[in-house]
Design a protein around this motif. Sequence first.
Motif, short mmCIF file in Angstrom:
data_model
loop_
_atom_site.label_atom_id
_atom_site.label_comp_id
_atom_site.label_asym_id
_atom_site.label_seq_id
_atom_site.Cartn_x
_atom_site.Cartn_y
_atom_site.Cartn_z
N ILE A 4 0.85 -1.19 0.00
CA ILE A 4 0.00 0.00 0.00
C ILE A 4 0.89 1.24 0.00
O ILE A 4 2.05 1.19 0.40
N PRO A 5 0.36 2.35 -0.48
CA PRO A 5 1.15 3.60 -0.43
C PRO A 5 1.21 4.12 1.00
O PRO A 5 0.31 4.80 1.48
N TYR A 6 2.28 3.79 1.71
CA TYR A 6 2.38 4.11 3.14
C TYR A 6 3.67 4.87 3.43
O TYR A 6 4.72 4.61 2.83
N THR A 7 3.58 5.80 4.37
CA THR A 7 4.77 6.46 4.90
C THR A 7 4.60 6.63 6.40
O THR A 7 3.47 6.72 6.91
N ALA A 8 5.70 6.66 7.11
CA ALA A 8 5.64 6.95 8.55
C ALA A 8 5.06 8.36 8.73
O ALA A 8 5.44 9.28 8.01
N PRO A 9 4.15 8.55 9.68
CA PRO A 9 3.56 9.88 9.87
C PRO A 9 4.58 10.96 10.21
O PRO A 9 4.45 12.10 9.78
N LEU A 10 5.60 10.58 10.98
CA LEU A 10 6.64 11.53 11.39
C LEU A 10 8.01 10.89 11.14
O LEU A 10 8.70 10.43 12.07
N PRO A 11 8.44 10.85 9.89
CA PRO A 11 9.71 10.18 9.58
C PRO A 11 10.90 11.01 10.08
O PRO A 11 11.04 12.18 9.74
N LEU A 12 11.73 10.39 10.89
CA LEU A 12 12.85 11.10 11.50
C LEU A 12 14.17 10.58 10.96
O LEU A 12 14.31 9.40 10.62
N GLY A 13 15.16 11.47 10.92
CA GLY A 13 16.51 11.09 10.55
C GLY A 13 17.22 10.43 11.71
O GLY A 13 16.62 10.12 12.75
N PRO A 14 18.53 10.23 11.59
CA PRO A 14 19.31 9.55 12.64
C PRO A 14 19.26 10.32 13.96
O PRO A 14 19.18 11.55 13.99
N ASP A 15 19.32 9.57 15.06
CA ASP A 15 19.35 10.16 16.40
C ASP A 15 20.80 10.55 16.71
O ASP A 15 21.68 9.71 16.80
N THR A 16 21.05 11.85 16.90
CA THR A 16 22.40 12.33 17.17
C THR A 16 22.61 12.67 18.65
O THR A 16 23.61 13.30 19.01
N THR A 17 21.69 12.26 19.49
CA THR A 17 21.78 12.55 20.92
C THR A 17 23.02 11.90 21.54
O THR A 17 23.36 10.77 21.22
N GLU A 18 23.68 12.63 22.45
CA GLU A 18 24.79 12.06 23.20
C GLU A 18 24.23 11.44 24.48
O GLU A 18 23.59 12.12 25.28
N TYR A 19 24.45 10.15 24.65
CA TYR A 19 23.92 9.42 25.80
C TYR A 19 25.04 9.03 26.76
O TYR A 19 26.22 8.96 26.39
N ARG A 20 24.64 8.74 28.01
CA ARG A 20 25.55 8.15 28.98
C ARG A 20 24.93 6.85 29.49
O ARG A 20 23.71 6.70 29.56
N LEU A 21 25.77 5.91 29.83
CA LEU A 21 25.30 4.62 30.31
C LEU A 21 24.83 4.73 31.75
O LEU A 21 25.55 5.22 32.62
N VAL A 22 23.60 4.29 32.02
CA VAL A 22 23.07 4.25 33.38
C VAL A 22 23.34 2.89 34.00
O VAL A 22 23.64 2.77 35.19
#
Length: 551
Positions: A4-22
Amino acid sequence: MSEIPYTAPLPLGPDTTEYRLVGTEGLRSRTVAGRPFLEVGPRVLRTLTRQAMEDMAHLLRPSHLAQLRSIVDDPEASGNDRFVASDLLRNAAVAAGGVLPMCQDTGTAVVIGQRSNAVLTDGDDHRQISAGVYDAYSRLNLRYSQMAPLTMWDEVNTGTNLPAQIDVKLLPGNEPRYELLFMAKGGGSANKTFLYQESKAVLEEERMLAFLEERLRSLSTAACPPYHLAIVVGGSSADQALTVAKLASTRQLDALPDRGSPLGHGFRDHAFERRVHELTRRIGYGAQFGGKYFCHDVRVVRLPRHGGSLPIAMAVSCSADRQAKAVITPEGAFLERLETDPARFQPPVSDERLSQDAVRVDLDQPMDRIRSQLSGVPVGTRVSLDGTIVVARDIAHARVRAALERGEPMPAYLRDHPVYYAGPAKTPDGRPSGSFGPTTAGRMDGYVEEFQRAGGSLVMLAKGNRSRQVVDACRRHGGFYLGSVGGPAARLAEECIREVEVLDHSDLGMEAVWRIRVEDFPAFLVINDKGDDFFAPISSPTLNITPRPGV
């Protein structure tokens, strides 16, 4: 099955957030029928939530702090803009010590999550997340703000800051991944979330700008600007528009594409964002007391819509810009890295750009003398307050009104002292006060005429602008309204508030009537006894609609 002609409603690019390990405890990878799965133990969600709530109460994103510093460094910024930005940076440095939260309204806990079908939990994610919220608010110097209805009219504070708003949905794909967005949403900024049901008639650039200018002027300063402003145009439903506006205000949707498609997905209009941002600078509110920094930035998201509807949603994130992203993968539970050294963003103490003489006001002199001194000060002037202030907010005002209606006199403490609309967070051991910033003045507007007529509330202190009825009451009764900087609650507790004691209605907890003693408490004269209102010239639109040729 056919495609079917489908697309994600809110297509996002790569996550560039800096995370720390909990941590990694409580996570176990398994393979079933050749597919990888991740078991997430209940303590993982609880611990991650508690840590997120603690971080957000004390720490901000470095990008937000950099924007505050840019205001101080901007030669075009007004003196008041620079003063507010510097005050907020000082507040961030105090809050980062981990004792005093940055804002006295430590917010409603909001958690928005999505997990793939390859993540296995005990099935009670909401309970585990709620437990993490409980742990944070019960152990830290935070405020309980959630009211439970007992009847339609009677309420009681839950004493836990629960319930939280928790929404968890399915994440597309088979990768073992659990994504979470944590927010601590204060009442001030939450109350500046708006929905407008419009039509295609405003889907033209200049008409949309005129529409937005009127709404932005009514947005005012009550939610502690500079704001991160989000505007959503369209939506398959009104609630979708509001949800997307909230997400956009947290910068969660920054990686949306910059154009749409016939399939119908959301996108950001960067060019229109720049036009709206420029509009916010021209309006004149500035960072609370005049200037151009009403908003740090603007996000405009365009969504598909039903042909007969055009919802437009608006939301802000305020100076207590409390969000943190998290992700759980087979490698561990990770939390967004917030800034632990905000002092590096502060300007030098000797920075001449921040110097501005303030009028010192002794609040321990008789009320007539306080009013006489303020009467000679132009609106917009910065003042520095020393002495005794009475603190009362919504429920206390309602009780005083009820007493007046029974024929009882106005309490002497409201006749003899200025009244500060506020409610503190918990008081840390060994300190005179918990975080103790102002609440929104407008909620008390309906009391002012009656109270001033009875001799009380003649000098008021809070945040944000007031209605015309307050201006008229001050002119009739010789009253004044002082605007406190919204946002630096930790700094006020650390540097300005010397004594705090419950004065009346102790059963109300943080909504009790308090007596506080302050030193060098900063404020601005907003409304005087002549009926002058600092914000009056800003409150009405000036933008004219100039249709393009042929439109």
